[in-house]
Design an enzyme around this catalytic site. Sequence first.
Site, PDB file in Angstrom:
ATOM      1  N   PRO A 271       3.940  -2.754  -1.930  1.00 12.11           N
ATOM      2  CA  PRO A 271       5.384  -2.820  -1.679  1.00 12.11           C
ATOM      3  C   PRO A 271       6.029  -1.441  -1.827  1.00 12.11           C
ATOM      4  CG  PRO A 271       4.687  -4.618  -3.077  1.00 12.11           C
ATOM      5  CD  PRO A 271       3.512  -3.704  -2.952  1.00 12.11           C
ATOM      6  N   GLU A 272       6.808  -1.051  -0.827  1.00  9.63           N
ATOM      7  CA  GLU A 272       7.480   0.241  -0.844  1.00  9.63           C
ATOM      8  C   GLU A 272       8.967   0.032  -1.098  1.00  9.63           C
ATOM      9  OE1 GLU A 272       5.996   3.067  -0.766  1.00  9.63           O
ATOM     10  OE2 GLU A 272       3.985   2.600  -0.069  1.00  9.63           O
TER      11      GLU A 272
END
Length: 272
Positions: free
Chosen positions: A2-3
């Site tokens: 997840p960014e």
Amino acid sequence: MPELPEVETVRRGIEPHVLGRKIVGVTVRDTRLRWPIPSNLAALLTGKKVTGTARRGKYLLLQLSGGDRLIIHLGMSGRLFVLKPGHALKKHDHVDIEFAGGVMLRYNDPRRFGAVLPWPASEATHVLIEGMGPEPFTEEFNGDYLFDLSRGRSAPVKNFIMDGSVVVGAGNIYAAESLFRSGIRPAKAAGKVTRAQYQVLAQHIREVLGEAIKQGGTTLKDFAGADGAPGYFQQKLFVYGREGEPCLVCKTPIKCAVIGQRSSFYCSVCQK
């Protein structure tokens, strides 16, 4: 992993459910995350009220009464779910935070690369946060900033913008897409990119991240929002993961090169 857009999507998803609510219980089933959960986490959190939510880079912050904070990092496969207390357990459900009013946050992380850590008000900064570059949506982040910082750097521009001490949030997917929109090849030396090109690149980094947040993040494998719903930014990708497929602009096959041990996708015609 997840960014920034995925974490911001999670923040927005959980905020309406936890804001203003008091923590009435904490259950830790496995402390063995990448950064071990302290044994006194329940004692530190119970009785505190959530006064706000925030995000710094890929770290989610719950702001608590008294000035304390809770740092949550989703690692490579972590998820936060908004549930009712007593919801049936699944494998890798490591932490429950129960709030007054019948709401519970559940942290699930199969690979255990994430973090659930207290940040006391007495500490001005935190080791996981210090040293980070500016947020991409702030005035501090602009083309002049990137140009000045890049002078003399021979590393590829893609590595440069992915460096969290330069700017937070430009992960592999979003760096590739921003460079494509800017017409810059990912392998080009950061010090060779012009000021004008950096002005365009800074704007496109903001645009790409903003669009990804609006679409709910990018679903590739593990990510889903706090409600379990996937993100949809993958439908708008121009180059990432499209090796051999025709460029959506010029129809030239998209190429892939390994830069900094990461797959880097680009168009040899549209990007110079």
